[in-house]
Design a protein around this motif. Structure first.
Motif, short mmCIF file in Angstrom:
data_model
loop_
_atom_site.label_atom_id
_atom_site.label_comp_id
_atom_site.label_asym_id
_atom_site.label_seq_id
_atom_site.Cartn_x
_atom_site.Cartn_y
_atom_site.Cartn_z
N PHE A 492 0.84 -1.19 0.00
CA PHE A 492 0.00 0.00 0.00
C PHE A 492 0.88 1.25 0.00
N ARG A 493 0.52 2.21 -0.84
CA ARG A 493 1.24 3.48 -0.90
C ARG A 493 0.23 4.63 -0.91
N GLY A 494 0.73 5.81 -0.60
CA GLY A 494 -0.14 6.99 -0.65
C GLY A 494 -0.51 7.36 -2.07
N ALA A 495 0.39 7.15 -3.02
CA ALA A 495 0.14 7.43 -4.43
C ALA A 495 1.15 6.65 -5.25
N LEU A 496 0.81 6.39 -6.50
CA LEU A 496 1.70 5.69 -7.41
C LEU A 496 2.39 6.69 -8.32
N PRO A 497 3.63 6.41 -8.73
CA PRO A 497 4.34 7.35 -9.61
C PRO A 497 3.65 7.45 -10.97
N LYS A 498 3.70 8.67 -11.53
CA LYS A 498 3.02 8.90 -12.81
C LYS A 498 3.91 9.67 -13.76
N ARG A 505 3.31 4.93 -13.90
CA ARG A 505 4.60 4.50 -14.42
C ARG A 505 4.88 3.04 -14.01
N ARG A 506 4.17 2.11 -14.65
CA ARG A 506 4.36 0.71 -14.30
C ARG A 506 5.80 0.26 -14.56
N SER A 507 6.42 0.81 -15.62
CA SER A 507 7.79 0.39 -15.92
C SER A 507 8.74 0.80 -14.81
N ALA A 508 8.49 1.96 -14.17
CA ALA A 508 9.34 2.37 -13.05
C ALA A 508 9.11 1.46 -11.85
N LEU A 509 7.85 1.07 -11.61
CA LEU A 509 7.55 0.16 -10.51
C LEU A 509 8.15 -1.22 -10.78
N GLN A 510 8.13 -1.65 -12.06
CA GLN A 510 8.72 -2.94 -12.41
C GLN A 510 10.23 -2.89 -12.21
N ALA A 511 10.85 -1.79 -12.62
CA ALA A 511 12.30 -1.66 -12.43
C ALA A 511 12.65 -1.68 -10.95
N ALA A 513 10.99 -3.20 -8.61
CA ALA A 513 10.83 -4.58 -8.12
C ALA A 513 12.03 -5.44 -8.47
N GLU A 514 12.75 -5.05 -9.52
CA GLU A 514 13.92 -5.80 -9.95
C GLU A 514 15.21 -5.20 -9.43
N GLY A 515 15.11 -4.17 -8.59
CA GLY A 515 16.30 -3.55 -8.03
C GLY A 515 16.99 -2.59 -8.97
N ARG A 516 16.25 -2.13 -10.01
CA ARG A 516 16.80 -1.16 -10.93
C ARG A 516 16.17 0.21 -10.67
N VAL A 517 16.78 1.25 -11.20
CA VAL A 517 16.23 2.60 -11.10
C VAL A 517 16.01 3.11 -12.50
N LEU A 518 14.79 3.55 -12.80
CA LEU A 518 14.45 4.08 -14.12
C LEU A 518 14.31 5.59 -14.00
N PRO A 519 15.07 6.37 -14.78
CA PRO A 519 14.94 7.83 -14.71
C PRO A 519 13.51 8.26 -14.99
N ALA A 520 13.09 9.35 -14.34
CA ALA A 520 11.70 9.80 -14.42
C ALA A 520 11.25 10.08 -15.84
N GLU A 521 12.14 10.61 -16.69
CA GLU A 521 11.71 10.98 -18.03
C GLU A 521 11.76 9.84 -19.01
N ASP A 522 12.13 8.65 -18.59
CA ASP A 522 12.29 7.55 -19.53
C ASP A 522 11.01 6.79 -19.82
N GLU A 523 9.86 7.35 -19.46
CA GLU A 523 8.60 6.69 -19.83
C GLU A 523 7.64 7.71 -20.40
#
Length: 523
Positions: A492-498, A505-511, A513-523
């Motif tokens: 549970f979170r207060g809000a999800l990244p967008k 930003r599901r790709s950022a959440l997926q990254a 979960a895999e221990g990666r960091v996705l830059p904010a502008e990359d989606e």
């Protein structure tokens, strides 16, 4: 026909009609056309713009953005609207990649613009809106001074309809932004198709809080000008209690949404009936609305028809669902838009029968010309079509089609999660999560698992005041989904990244979960 012609025709037909309502200012069609013609003259005389030169508009949602857009077209140039949240490093890349000769910005963004311009030797002029006296440097022009002293350029076309009109920069989960190339003919074709099925009218009033840098927001302006309608342009939907009363006070008839906006609206407890009574059309794209949100929106906007749609930047719009099909097919994104074709294809591009999942392929005059300066990416997206002279768009998104020809979004190809040897579409699980009362936002990702390969994790934001446990969520999913589709973890979170366009930003959440960091502008 070149697209700026719609502005001058609308101004000639009804010069006193309001074209824009923005920041407390009302701009008539006569005023918008006059200012655009003056800006076109500035580009030619002060910035040395030649036919086909690029002009980047690094501006917020404001009337000057509309003026600069149509002025660029009238001067024979190519415009690109850049999100005002863009950082200097990325802006520098966009300037370099586009080869822009002119950058239009505003005082609040001038420092980022200057930092980026220092890395773009081809840039000749920066034109600044709201510049304080004495604040500009060599090579920078004051917007107000330049326009007031310029003579309007006569509305004579400086090119033809197959000329490039705009670059829309779009990003995926990896790589640099790609510039989608659209001609005047592309824009005319798709705007005609959309306004036809929406039954758009000159007396429409459209309320848009979507960034003009986002093609869904951009086309609200383009289609209003085509029809001679009024656009009420706001910067964002951050404060719904401020925005929604405008539906009544401005007499809004058309309200474009994205799913994150719908999620905020459906949880409101004080949405007044008088605010929404005049709205006759609601549109949605960017991502499919959860069926539970569709049901609630129809209750809240009883006089409105709801259009569920699907599109990609590379063709603007692909499908639309006639509103009278909502009850029968609430999870469908409809049929191909008028004067286009679409089908579900296998890996070889061959049409698949109803019920099978494959890639959506699109054919029509709305398909882009390619990606600017990127022939390899262009070749992957545009492939030989039915005739030797055409290319069709392979969207990269997975769909299925029913026996009646209606399309259903399954997932982006890269989003599919394989768990326990089965393929799971996150969207299918998310639709079930949204049907659980109290869930405001939801995303499903795959977490590395030594036994399962990947296990499913649900990341959820709840409505204010709602309490749910992980056990509640899992039990809800287990009652409606196959066992391998039930999330094993719940966070549970207060809000999800967008993204800047309001998509989760599901790709950022997926990254993550895999221990990666996705830059904010990359989606």
């Amino acid at each position: 026909m070149r697209y700026e012609r719609f502005l001058f025709d609308s101004a000639a037909r009804d010069p006193g009609h309001v074209a824009l309502v923005c920041n407390g200012r009302r701009t008539t069609y006569a005023q918008l056309a006059d200012q655009a013609a003056r800006f076109a003259r500035v580009l030619l005389d002060e910035a040395g713009l030649a036919n086909g030169d690029r002009c980047l508009l690094f501006l917020e949602n404001r009337s000057e953005t509309a003026v600069a857009l149509f002025g660029t077209l009238a001067a024979g140039g190519v415009f690109s609207v850049i999100n005002p949240a863009t950082r200097a490093g990325k802006l520098a890349y966009l300037l370099q990649d586009s080869g822009a000769g002119v950058l239009v910005t505003q005082t609040s963004l001038l420092e980022q613009a200057r930092e980026a311009a220092a890395q773009a030797p081809g840039l000749r002029r920066i034109i600044v809106v709201d510049a304080p006296a004495g604040a500009l440097r060599e090579g920078e022009l004051d917007w107000a001074t330049a326009l007031s002293s310029a003579q309007p350029l006569p509305p004579t076309p400086r090119g033809i309809d197959i000329d490039l009109a705009m670059l829309v920069y779009t990003s995926g989960s990896t790589g640099r932004p790609k510039g989608v190339m659209m001609t005047h003919r592309n824009m005319v074709h798709v705007s005609e198709s959309i306004t036809r099925y929406l039954e758009s009218r000159p007396d429409d009033v459209v309320l848009s809080v979507l960034p003009l840098a986002f093609d869904y927001g951009l086309y609200q302006l383009l289609m209003c000008v085509r029809m001679g309608a009024t656009l009420v342009l706001e910067k964002s939907f951050a404060f719904p209690q401020k925005i929604l009363p405008l539906l009544a006070s401005e007499g809004v008839t058309v309200f474009p949404l994205v799913p994150t906006m719908a999620a905020l609206i459906v949880q409101m407890r004080n949405l007044r009936p008088e605010w929404v009574a005049g709205v006759r059309t609601i549109t949605n794209t960017a991502a499919a609305l959860p069926p539970a949100h569709i049901l609630r929106l129809r209750e809240l906007f009883p006089n409105a028809r709801l259009f569920s749609m699907y599109g990609v930047t590379e063709s603007k719009r692909c499908t639309w669902l006639p509103p009278d099909e909502l009850d029968r097919r609430p999870d469908s994104v409809g049929i191909a838009i008028p004067d286009t074709e679409a089908w579900v294809a296998d890996d070889g591009g061959r049409p698949l029968p109803p019920g099978e999942t494959g890639e959506l392929v699109v054919r029509g005059g709305h398909v882009m010309q390619g990606y600017w300066n990127d022939p390899d990416a262009t070749a992957r997206a545009l492939k030989p079509g039915r005739y030797p002279w055409e290319k069709v768009l392979h969207t990269g998104d997975l769909f299925r089609m029913d026996a009646d020809g209606f399309f259903y979004f399954v997932a982006r190809r890269d989003d599919i999660i394989k768990t326990r040897g089965e393929k799971v579409s996150p969207k299918e699980v998310e639709n079930v999560l949204y049907a659980l009362p109290g869930v405001r936002e939801a995303a499903v990702v795959g977490v590395p698992d030594d036994i399962l390969g990947r296990s499913l994790k649900a990341i959820i934001a709840l409505e204010q005041g709602v309490e749910l446990s992980a056990r509640d969520v899992v039990a809800h999913c287990a009652a409606q989904l196959e066992d391998f589709m039930v999330p094993r973890q719940v966070e549970f979170r207060g809000a999800l990244p967008k993204t800047g366009t309001g998509k989760i930003r599901r790709s950022a959440l997926q990254a993550e979960a895999e221990g990666r960091v996705l830059p904010a502008e990359d989606e």
